[in-house]
Design a protein around this motif. Structure first.
Motif, PDB file in Angstrom:
ATOM      1  N   GLN A 119       5.636  12.467  50.463  1.00 27.94           N
ATOM      2  CA  GLN A 119       3.829  11.870  51.529  1.00 27.94           C
ATOM      3  C   GLN A 119       4.567  10.478  51.049  1.00 27.94           C
ATOM      4  OE1 GLN A 119       3.375  14.606  48.304  1.00 27.94           O
ATOM      5  NE2 GLN A 119       4.186  15.560  50.015  1.00 27.94           N
ATOM      6  N   PHE A 120       5.303   9.988  50.167  1.00 24.44           N
ATOM      7  CA  PHE A 120       5.609   8.103  50.035  1.00 24.44           C
ATOM      8  C   PHE A 120       7.117   8.051  49.943  1.00 24.44           C
ATOM      9  CE2 PHE A 120       1.475   9.483  48.744  1.00 24.44           C
ATOM     10  CZ  PHE A 120       0.183   8.345  48.175  1.00 24.44           C
ATOM     11  N   SER A 139       0.636  13.403  39.816  1.00 29.21           N
ATOM     12  CA  SER A 139      -0.134  13.560  41.042  1.00 29.21           C
ATOM     13  C   SER A 139       0.172  14.275  42.097  1.00 29.21           C
ATOM     14  CB  SER A 139      -0.351  12.032  41.923  1.00 29.21           C
ATOM     15  OG  SER A 139      -0.532  11.107  41.302  1.00 29.21           O
ATOM     16  N   VAL A 167       2.697   8.628  41.628  1.00 25.27           N
ATOM     17  CA  VAL A 167       2.642   9.732  43.010  1.00 25.27           C
ATOM     18  C   VAL A 167       2.841  11.337  42.200  1.00 25.27           C
ATOM     19  CG1 VAL A 167       3.747  10.156  45.097  1.00 25.27           C
ATOM     20  CG2 VAL A 167       2.636   8.320  44.774  1.00 25.27           C
ATOM     21  N   ALA A 205      -1.976   8.465  45.598  1.00 25.29           N
ATOM     22  CA  ALA A 205      -1.668   9.375  45.720  1.00 25.29           C
ATOM     23  C   ALA A 205      -2.893  10.210  45.459  1.00 25.29           C
ATOM     24  CB  ALA A 205      -0.691  10.170  45.074  1.00 25.29           C
ATOM     25  N   LYS A 256       2.318  15.495  44.151  1.00 26.44           N
ATOM     26  CA  LYS A 256       2.590  15.185  45.365  1.00 26.44           C
ATOM     27  C   LYS A 256       4.758  14.795  45.113  1.00 26.44           C
ATOM     28  CE  LYS A 256      -1.208  14.372  46.790  1.00 26.44           C
ATOM     29  NZ  LYS A 256      -2.519  12.572  47.318  1.00 26.44           N
ATOM     30  N   GLY A 277       0.736   3.785  41.755  1.00 30.77           N
ATOM     31  CA  GLY A 277       1.213   5.191  42.809  1.00 30.77           C
ATOM     32  C   GLY A 277      -0.201   5.986  42.506  1.00 30.77           C
ATOM     33  N   ALA A 331       7.301  12.292  46.172  1.00 33.08           N
ATOM     34  CA  ALA A 331       8.472  10.404  46.726  1.00 33.08           C
ATOM     35  C   ALA A 331       9.568   9.819  46.690  1.00 33.08           C
ATOM     36  CB  ALA A 331       7.402   9.431  45.157  1.00 33.08           C
TER      37      ALA A 331
END
Lengths: 188, 167
Positions: free
Chosen positions: B16-17, B63, B60, A59, B65, A55, B67
């Motif tokens: 984004q994911f 980071s 994710v 990212a 972001k 992940g 998900a």
């Protein structure tokens, strides 16, 4: 070689921009004490370091992401190495430190000896792959080639079962997240 | 049935994911994702297990972001540790889209009976706030879930019954 000796040897190749995910128990403690902070120090999540690393790699495509996992953790989440190899992020490096035991919980044996890591890693078609016993005279070259490969990379090192007496990681997981996301926001 | 294009467009604005393990109840949504892969700003990552999907989503979220993780409720039985020792412990906000199997339309599928009975109790036991997605009010249910996810900085769940996201 011992696990913490391999982790300490990584220091020369790690920059501020790198992201490390360490598996729960001794490995997280060793990564916390010996390598630049902050990183993603897993405390539980047994079996998930490769997934978390994937992940992070997807990212953060511009940063190198290094997973440091023991054999018990790796075997529990073995499917994740197949998933990782399906996507093959160039920035993802998976280091398996294999002492053939659940060392944090008292050294109980794992089923690791049944796996031919060389053949398994080979079947995943990682562009950089290596499986061997960790040795003091070759560790620098092995780590340098593994970490500097511009490709999805897997390195399996057989290590001596032993640990240092290190203090527990003083950060609560919420603080680990806070410190780490702070670092990420500065990187981008 | 919720229109797949409208649903994915909503997801695209908030995540984004997207990552997970399929259920028949998500078939239409997953077909839409596959067919529109190249033009979507939503990266779809396949997983071998539901806890792995939550691990990927955690990476994710670490980071900065967003998900969303989809799974059949059978997979709820696989994610206990990923919830309690990762996503909840590290305060990683994410949405879990969980199919609600084992209700009336699943009577020929006894494999779902028991989880169907305890599904909501399991989410309550894990302190995961949840909403049941409806055809008419899905946007407001999703907005409520997203608001709670952000406030608590923790996972929230949306339960999807038969016929809501796929015929």
């Amino acid at each position: 070689m011992k696990g913490f000796e391999v982790i300490t040897a990584m220091k020369d190749y790690i920059s501020e921009k790198d992201i490390i995910i360490s598996s729960n128990g001794n490995i997280s403690r060793e990564v916390y004490h010996h390598l630049p902070q902050p990183q993603v120090y897993l405390r539980g999540s047994m079996g998930l370091p490769v997934a978390v690393g994937l992940g992070l790699a997807l990212a953060n495509p511009n940063n190198r992401v290094i997973v440091v996992t023991g054999d018990g953790n790796f075997l529990m989440g073995m499917g994740s190495s197949v998933t990782a190899s399906f996507y093959k992020p160039k920035n993802l490096k998976i280091l398996i430190l294999d002492n053939k035991s659940y060392f944090t919980t008292g050294g109980q044996q794992t089923v690791s000896p049944a796996l031919n890591y060389s053949k398994f890693i080979d079947s995943l078609n990682a562009e950089y792959k290596n499986s061997k016993e960790a040795s003091k005279d070759q560790i620098k070259e092995d780590l340098s080639r593994f970490l500097n490969s511009n490709t999805f990379a897997m390195l399996h090192l057989i290590i001596e079962a032993s640990k240092e007496n290190l203090e527990n990681i003083p950060w609560h997981p919420e603080n680990i997240t806070k410190e780490f996301t702070g670092k990420i926001s500065k990187l981008s | 049935m919720i229109d797949s294009a409208a649903f994915i467009s909503f997801l695209e604005k908030n995540f984004q994911f997207i990552c997970g393990v399929p259920c028949t109840y998500f078939k239409k949504m997953l077909i839409f994702l596959a067919e529109h892969k190249s033009e979507l700003q939503l990266q779809h990552i396949l997983a071998t297990r539901e806890d792995e999907a939550m691990g990927i989503a955690s990476g994710v979220v670490f980071s900065g972001k967003q998900a969303i993780v989809y799974m059949q409720n059978s997979g709820l039985g696989n994610v206990g540790d990923a919830l309690t020792s990762l996503a909840q412990l590290y305060k990683l906000p994410m949405v879990l889209l969980i199919s609600y199997r084992g209700l009336e339309s699943d009577r020929s599928f006894p494999e779902h009976d028991i989880m169907g009975e305890v599904n909501e109790a399991v989410l309550k036991a894990f302190n995961v706030p949840y909403w049941i997605l409806s055809e008419s009010g899905w946007e407001s249910e999703m907005n409520l879930a997203l608001k709670e996810m952000k406030n608590s900085s923790s996972p929230v769940a949306l339960l999807v019954k038969d016929g809501v996201l796929s015929e």
